[in-house]
Every structure is written in structure tokens, then in C-alpha cells.
Motif scaffolding. Sequence first.
Motif, short mmCIF file in Angstrom:
data_model
loop_
_atom_site.label_atom_id
_atom_site.label_comp_id
_atom_site.label_asym_id
_atom_site.label_seq_id
_atom_site.Cartn_x
_atom_site.Cartn_y
_atom_site.Cartn_z
N LEU A 14 -11.88 13.28 2.25
CA LEU A 14 -12.03 11.97 2.87
C LEU A 14 -10.94 10.99 2.49
CD1 LEU A 14 -15.91 11.54 2.66
CD2 LEU A 14 -14.52 12.51 4.51
N ARG A 15 -10.25 11.23 1.36
CA ARG A 15 -9.18 10.33 0.96
C ARG A 15 -7.85 10.67 1.63
NH1 ARG A 15 -7.50 10.61 -3.93
NH2 ARG A 15 -6.70 8.49 -4.01
N LEU A 16 -7.81 11.79 2.32
CA LEU A 16 -6.55 12.25 2.90
C LEU A 16 -5.96 11.23 3.87
CD1 LEU A 16 -4.51 14.55 3.06
CD2 LEU A 16 -5.91 15.59 4.85
N TRP A 17 -6.78 10.70 4.75
CA TRP A 17 -6.27 9.75 5.74
C TRP A 17 -5.80 8.46 5.08
CZ3 TRP A 17 -4.13 9.84 10.19
CH2 TRP A 17 -3.92 8.64 10.88
N LYS A 18 -6.47 8.05 4.02
CA LYS A 18 -6.05 6.83 3.32
C LYS A 18 -4.62 6.98 2.81
CE LYS A 18 -7.36 3.61 -0.35
NZ LYS A 18 -8.37 3.30 -1.42
N VAL A 19 -4.30 8.14 2.27
CA VAL A 19 -2.95 8.39 1.78
C VAL A 19 -1.96 8.43 2.95
CG1 VAL A 19 -1.45 10.01 0.55
CG2 VAL A 19 -3.80 9.64 -0.23
N ILE A 20 -2.32 9.14 4.01
CA ILE A 20 -1.44 9.24 5.18
C ILE A 20 -1.18 7.86 5.77
CG2 ILE A 20 -1.29 10.08 7.56
CD1 ILE A 20 -2.93 12.54 6.62
N ASN A 21 -2.23 7.07 5.89
CA ASN A 21 -2.10 5.75 6.49
C ASN A 21 -1.19 4.85 5.67
OD1 ASN A 21 -3.00 4.02 8.70
ND2 ASN A 21 -4.05 2.82 7.14
N SER A 22 -1.21 5.02 4.36
CA SER A 22 -0.42 4.15 3.49
C SER A 22 1.07 4.45 3.58
CB SER A 22 -0.89 4.27 2.04
OG SER A 22 -0.56 5.54 1.50
N VAL A 23 1.45 5.68 3.96
CA VAL A 23 2.87 6.04 3.98
C VAL A 23 3.49 5.92 5.38
CG1 VAL A 23 2.62 7.59 2.02
CG2 VAL A 23 2.47 8.52 4.35
N LYS A 24 2.68 5.67 6.40
CA LYS A 24 3.22 5.65 7.76
C LYS A 24 3.38 4.24 8.32
CE LYS A 24 -1.19 6.38 10.22
NZ LYS A 24 -1.12 5.25 11.15
N ALA A 25 3.46 3.24 7.42
CA ALA A 25 3.54 1.85 7.86
C ALA A 25 4.75 1.60 8.76
CB ALA A 25 3.59 0.92 6.64
N GLN A 26 5.92 2.12 8.37
CA GLN A 26 7.11 1.89 9.18
C GLN A 26 7.01 2.62 10.52
OE1 GLN A 26 8.97 -0.36 8.22
NE2 GLN A 26 8.87 -0.45 6.00
N LEU A 27 6.41 3.81 10.50
CA LEU A 27 6.20 4.56 11.74
C LEU A 27 5.30 3.79 12.70
CD1 LEU A 27 5.59 8.11 10.24
CD2 LEU A 27 7.47 7.52 11.78
N ASP A 28 4.28 3.15 12.15
CA ASP A 28 3.30 2.45 12.99
C ASP A 28 3.96 1.36 13.82
OD1 ASP A 28 1.21 4.00 12.20
OD2 ASP A 28 0.43 2.59 10.71
N ARG A 29 4.93 0.66 13.24
CA ARG A 29 5.57 -0.42 13.98
C ARG A 29 6.40 0.10 15.15
NH1 ARG A 29 8.37 -4.84 10.31
NH2 ARG A 29 9.00 -3.18 8.91
N LEU A 30 6.93 1.30 15.01
CA LEU A 30 7.73 1.88 16.09
C LEU A 30 6.89 2.49 17.20
CD1 LEU A 30 10.68 3.71 14.30
CD2 LEU A 30 10.84 1.84 15.93
#
Length: 250
Positions: free
Chosen positions: A174-190
Motif C-alpha cells: 500500500l505504500r508503493l504508490w506513495k513513493v511513486i507519487n513523491s518522485v513523479k512531481a516534475q512529470l506531473d506538471r508536464l
Amino acid sequence: MPRPAVKKTATTKRAAPGAAPHAALPADAKIERGRPIPDQVYALLRRTIVTLRLPPGAAIVEKDITRQLGISRTPVRDAVRLLAEEGLVAIKPQSGTFVALINQAQLEEGRLIRKALEIEGIRLAATRATQESVDSLYNLIDLQERAAGRGDHVAFIDYDDRFHRQISEMSGHLRLWKVINSVKAQLDRLRLMTIPLPGQNRRVIGQHQAIADALQKHNAERAVRALEHHLDDAYAQLATVMQQHREAFA
């Protein structure tokens, strides 16, 4: 479909920090008193940045946010600190706090980490998928298709995230997505900038369908291949956007 908010204006150019305009949170932003305030402020600010309401270079004025939300400055400062750690905010002593330009090194790092974690997650998800969890994926694809039909770019991205989060949760970690979400911040803006590209909506929906079909059959290798294709194709589209919006990058 209308283009997203990032344009080649003074907002996104490498202007002097003091000259950058600022904007408040969305007019309907509010705090629910029964939930942790710092978490809500962080989520509100992050969403405002990744949906480009506050584009690269825009100033973040803490007193405006505290006044709008009716809260003290402490949770706002805590949220800003967390966003700075993610590379979404730049704190400049004697100048102010600004939405950071998109860091290309962090973007590439986030892409590599996200891909590695999602591949391991979907491999596990394929062995643990239930019909109920797969039906949830198909339902999210339907919702994403409706969002595309009405030209709602933000909802399209929201359902995209929910689709990938569902797969991560199907892995049993269940913590997997939390880690993924935290590292994709720059991707999210694009990502929001890619939606108007010709055929992008249909391409994403078709790729999601292939992933869900593989999970329904509990075919781990097919699911991995479908996910790899999806993530690699998404990054190829991001490369096109990077060329069109160079002023938004550090």
C-alpha cells in the motif's frame, strides 16, 4: 480542445524573481477542520502547481494563502518546505518563494524510479488481481474516456493517476504508490501539457485497456510489456512538449 495554461508569457520565462506574478489557490479551496490541516494545505498547493494554475515562475505568497484558507502560517510553511523537497518550489532568501522551473535532471530521475517501481508492482498485481479490482480498472478507463469526451484535461489526468494507483494497491504494497507519487512531481506538471497532442487521449485509453486485459488474464509478462510500452510512449510525448515549452525548464 483548449490548450493548458502554460504559455510563453512572463509567467513562465526566466524573469527576475521579483517580477514574477503570483496567484492564489482556486476560489473554492477550503480546509476541512476534521482532517489534518498540514496534509490538506500540501495537497491543495501541490495540485495547484501540477495542474499549472500556478505555473513555473509564479510567486507563492504565504499570507495570501493563510488569509484565503483562514489558517495560521505554520501549516503553509510546512507544505512549502515539503514541496521544495520535491523540487516543485524554490525558496529564495531575500526574494520570496516561487514555483520552481521544471528540473530536467529530477524529471529523468523520477521517470526511472517510477518505471522500476511500477513494473515490480504490476508483476505482483497480476498474481493477486481479483475480478473486483480489475472491474475497478475498467470503470476508471470508462471515466477517463468520458473526461476526454468533454475536454476535461484535469479529470483525465486524475483518472490516469487513479488507474495506476489501483494497480499499485493490487500489488499488496500500500505504500508503493506513495513513493511513486513523491518522485513523479516534475512529470506531473508536464503530463497536462501532452493532452492536446493529436491522438493522445485515445492512445492512453487504448494502452490502459491493454494493461487491464493482461491483469484480468493474470498474465504478468504481458502486463509488464503493456505497462512498459505505456510509460515509454508517455515519455516520448513529454519530449515533444519539452521542445515546445523550453522556457518552463531549468
